[in-house]
Design an enzyme around this catalytic site. Structure first.
Site, PDB file in Angstrom:
ATOM      1  N   TYR A  35       0.830  -1.204   0.000  1.00  0.00           N
ATOM      2  CA  TYR A  35       0.000   0.000   0.000  1.00  0.00           C
ATOM      3  C   TYR A  35       0.863   1.251   0.000  1.00  0.00           C
ATOM      4  CZ  TYR A  35       0.971   1.074   4.917  1.00  0.00           C
ATOM      5  OH  TYR A  35       1.595   1.424   6.087  1.00  0.00           O
ATOM      6  N   ARG A  54       8.098   3.671  -4.937  1.00  0.00           N
ATOM      7  CA  ARG A  54       8.175   2.737  -3.799  1.00  0.00           C
ATOM      8  C   ARG A  54       7.114   1.643  -3.915  1.00  0.00           C
ATOM      9  NH1 ARG A  54       7.918   5.382   1.947  1.00  0.00           N
ATOM     10  NH2 ARG A  54       5.701   5.506   1.431  1.00  0.00           N
ATOM     11  N   ARG A 103      -8.232 -20.208  -0.775  1.00  0.00           N
ATOM     12  CA  ARG A 103      -7.185 -20.006   0.232  1.00  0.00           C
ATOM     13  C   ARG A 103      -6.170 -21.147   0.222  1.00  0.00           C
ATOM     14  NH1 ARG A 103      -5.531 -21.046   5.411  1.00  0.00           N
ATOM     15  NH2 ARG A 103      -4.510 -19.282   6.412  1.00  0.00           N
ATOM     16  N   HIS A 105      -1.651 -21.142   0.998  1.00  0.00           N
ATOM     17  CA  HIS A 105      -0.545 -20.206   1.247  1.00  0.00           C
ATOM     18  C   HIS A 105       0.171 -19.865  -0.053  1.00  0.00           C
ATOM     19  CE1 HIS A 105      -1.497 -21.106   5.353  1.00  0.00           C
ATOM     20  NE2 HIS A 105      -0.560 -20.276   5.793  1.00  0.00           N
ATOM     21  N   LYS A 149       6.471  -1.910   1.874  1.00  0.00           N
ATOM     22  CA  LYS A 149       5.314  -1.316   2.564  1.00  0.00           C
ATOM     23  C   LYS A 149       4.148  -2.288   2.460  1.00  0.00           C
ATOM     24  CE  LYS A 149       3.446   3.339   3.302  1.00  0.00           C
ATOM     25  NZ  LYS A 149       3.565   3.286   4.754  1.00  0.00           N
ATOM     26  N   GLU A 181      12.720   2.904  13.727  1.00  0.00           N
ATOM     27  CA  GLU A 181      11.835   3.969  13.208  1.00  0.00           C
ATOM     28  C   GLU A 181      10.614   4.052  14.099  1.00  0.00           C
ATOM     29  OE1 GLU A 181      10.168   3.053   9.304  1.00  0.00           O
ATOM     30  OE2 GLU A 181      10.339   0.907   9.713  1.00  0.00           O
ATOM     31  N   LEU A 205      11.343   1.307   6.747  1.00  0.00           N
ATOM     32  CA  LEU A 205      10.719   1.823   5.535  1.00  0.00           C
ATOM     33  C   LEU A 205      11.510   3.049   5.074  1.00  0.00           C
ATOM     34  CD1 LEU A 205       8.176   1.373   3.695  1.00  0.00           C
ATOM     35  CD2 LEU A 205       7.332   3.461   4.765  1.00  0.00           C
TER      36      LEU A 205
HETATM   37  N1  PDD Z   1       3.260   5.385   7.029  1.00  0.00           N
HETATM   38  N2  PDD Z   1       7.926   4.161   8.542  1.00  0.00           N
HETATM   39  C1  PDD Z   1       6.758   3.497   8.622  1.00  0.00           C
HETATM   40  C2  PDD Z   1       6.723   2.199   9.351  1.00  0.00           C
HETATM   41  C3  PDD Z   1       5.600   4.028   8.008  1.00  0.00           C
HETATM   42  O1  PDD Z   1       4.450   3.341   8.070  1.00  0.00           O
HETATM   43  C4  PDD Z   1       5.678   5.284   7.352  1.00  0.00           C
HETATM   44  C5  PDD Z   1       4.491   5.909   6.683  1.00  0.00           C
HETATM   45  C6  PDD Z   1       6.907   5.950   7.314  1.00  0.00           C
HETATM   46  C7  PDD Z   1       7.091   7.268   6.594  1.00  0.00           C
HETATM   47  O2  PDD Z   1       6.986   7.114   5.228  1.00  0.00           O
HETATM   48  P1  PDD Z   1       6.588   8.332   4.268  1.00  0.00           P
HETATM   49  O3  PDD Z   1       7.508   9.454   4.598  1.00  0.00           O
HETATM   50  O4  PDD Z   1       6.796   7.806   2.919  1.00  0.00           O
HETATM   51  O5  PDD Z   1       5.144   8.687   4.561  1.00  0.00           O
HETATM   52  C8  PDD Z   1       8.010   5.357   7.898  1.00  0.00           C
HETATM   53  C9  PDD Z   1       2.021   5.854   6.447  1.00  0.00           C
HETATM   54  C10 PDD Z   1       1.793   7.314   6.595  1.00  0.00           C
HETATM   55  C11 PDD Z   1       0.893   4.992   6.987  1.00  0.00           C
HETATM   56  O6  PDD Z   1       1.098   3.791   7.064  1.00  0.00           O
HETATM   57  O7  PDD Z   1      -0.178   5.515   7.298  1.00  0.00           O
END
Ligand code: PDD
Length: 297
Positions: A35, A54, A103, A105, A149, A181, A205
């Site tokens: 996503y 990304r 379903r 895996h 992501k 993070e 991320l």
């Molecule tokens: N999340 N690290 C994680 C684990 C994240 O989920 C996000 C963003 C970031 C920052 O990424 P960016 O600068 O590209 O928004 C770092 C989004 C906002 C979310 O999951 O809602």
């Protein structure tokens, strides 16, 4: 006997055709998808190319073939804003799952991805950006490929919930004390005018805003050091902040109840917030920085 499925839902038994979503959907059953969350200011995308790049990297890493070109996705997303007549601050959430299949895996060779995107008005977090936020440290119990992501966000969800229950706005994740993070943001520590953050390795991320922060630092002559810091280093921090497409550049004023610096957003953080507003072409009337000047006057 051939089963014509009747599905049990939270409300009642329903026929398969009445369900709004396919019940054998890999995003729902396995979290098997990726996503993006993309920021919109005054009806315009911010960092759209970076998010789309990304998205493709994430999809490729889990062997999902996106059935559009990058250009087609961008055109469709612009179309989404136009159809919804978006002229405010908003976000687009988009997700691509591996698709619908019985379903199992392992997945079938010919499976087709499911895609959806929606737009939602979302104001900037002005008060929080002015005052700064408290954060709570939490163990990072995620897998090794957080650069993808993916929809698998249970550890992030639980960490953020714990932070919320303890009166904090974000969870700061650490692996054996090494800060990786936030639960939905990247995290930075400032000491002696230098910005430290975890290197963009596979276990975090690679935030789109993080990429811009690196550039802002370069432009402003602020050293940007991709050296991870430890929870124990936080006591020596002058400033801390987190970044994301929703939180922008968010000052952190306490960690686990311990005050950072003098408990107010620091100078480096403010400079980066100003650079962000310029980069995102935020108008003067809507500027956080104008409010900071008024507050300090
Ligand atoms: N999340 N690290 C994680 C684990 C994240 O989920 C996000 C963003 C970031 C920052 O990424 P960016 O600068 O590209 O928004 C770092 C989004 C906002 C979310 O999951 O809602």
């Amino acid at each position: 006997m051939t089963i014509k499925p009747v599905i049990l839902t939270e409300k009642d038994f329903v026929n398969q055709e009445e369900l709004l979503y396919p019940f054998e959907e890999r995003g729902l059953q396995f979290g098997d998808g990726v996503y993006e969350v993309i920021r919109i200011y005054d009806g315009n995308f911010y960092l759209l190319d970076e998010h789309i790049d990304r998205l493709y990297r994430s999809a490729e890493a889990i062997k999902i073939r996106i059935p559009f070109t990058k250009r087609e996705i961008k055109e469709r997303l612009e179309g989404l804003l136009a159809r919804n007549k978006v002229d405010v601050d908003a976000k687009v959430y988009l997700q691509i799952t591996r698709g619908s299949a019985a379903r199992d895996h392992a997945f079938p060779d010919d499976i087709q991805p499911n895609f959806y995107a929606y737009v939602k008005e979302i104001p900037r977090m002005m008060d929080a950006m002015l005052e700064g936020i408290p954060v709570l440290s939490q163990p990072d119990i995620r897998w090794d490929y957080c650069y993808i992501k993916s929809l698998n966000l249970l550890p992030n969800v639980l960490a953020k919930q714990e932070a919320k229950e303890q009166g904090c706005v974000e969870a700061l994740l650490h692996k054996d004390g090494v800060v990786t993070e936030g639960s939905s943001s990247n995290v930075y520590l400032v000491r002696n005018g230098k910005v430290y953050t975890h290197p963009a390795q596979k276990n975090i991320l690679h935030g789109c805003v993080r990429m811009r922060v690196e550039q802002f630092c370069k432009d402003l002559g602020i050293p940007f050091d991709e050296t991870a810091f430890h929870l124990e280093d936080i006591q020596f921090a002058d400033e801390m902040f987190t970044t994301s497409s929703i939180m922008e550049i968010m000052p952190v004023v306490s960690v686990d109840g311990k005050i950072i610096g003098d408990g107010t957003p620091g100078e480096v953080t403010r400079k980066l917030q100003e650079a962000y507003e310029k980069d995102a072409a935020i108008s003067d009337e809507k500027s956080l920085f104008q409010k900071v000047i008024e507050q300090d006057a």
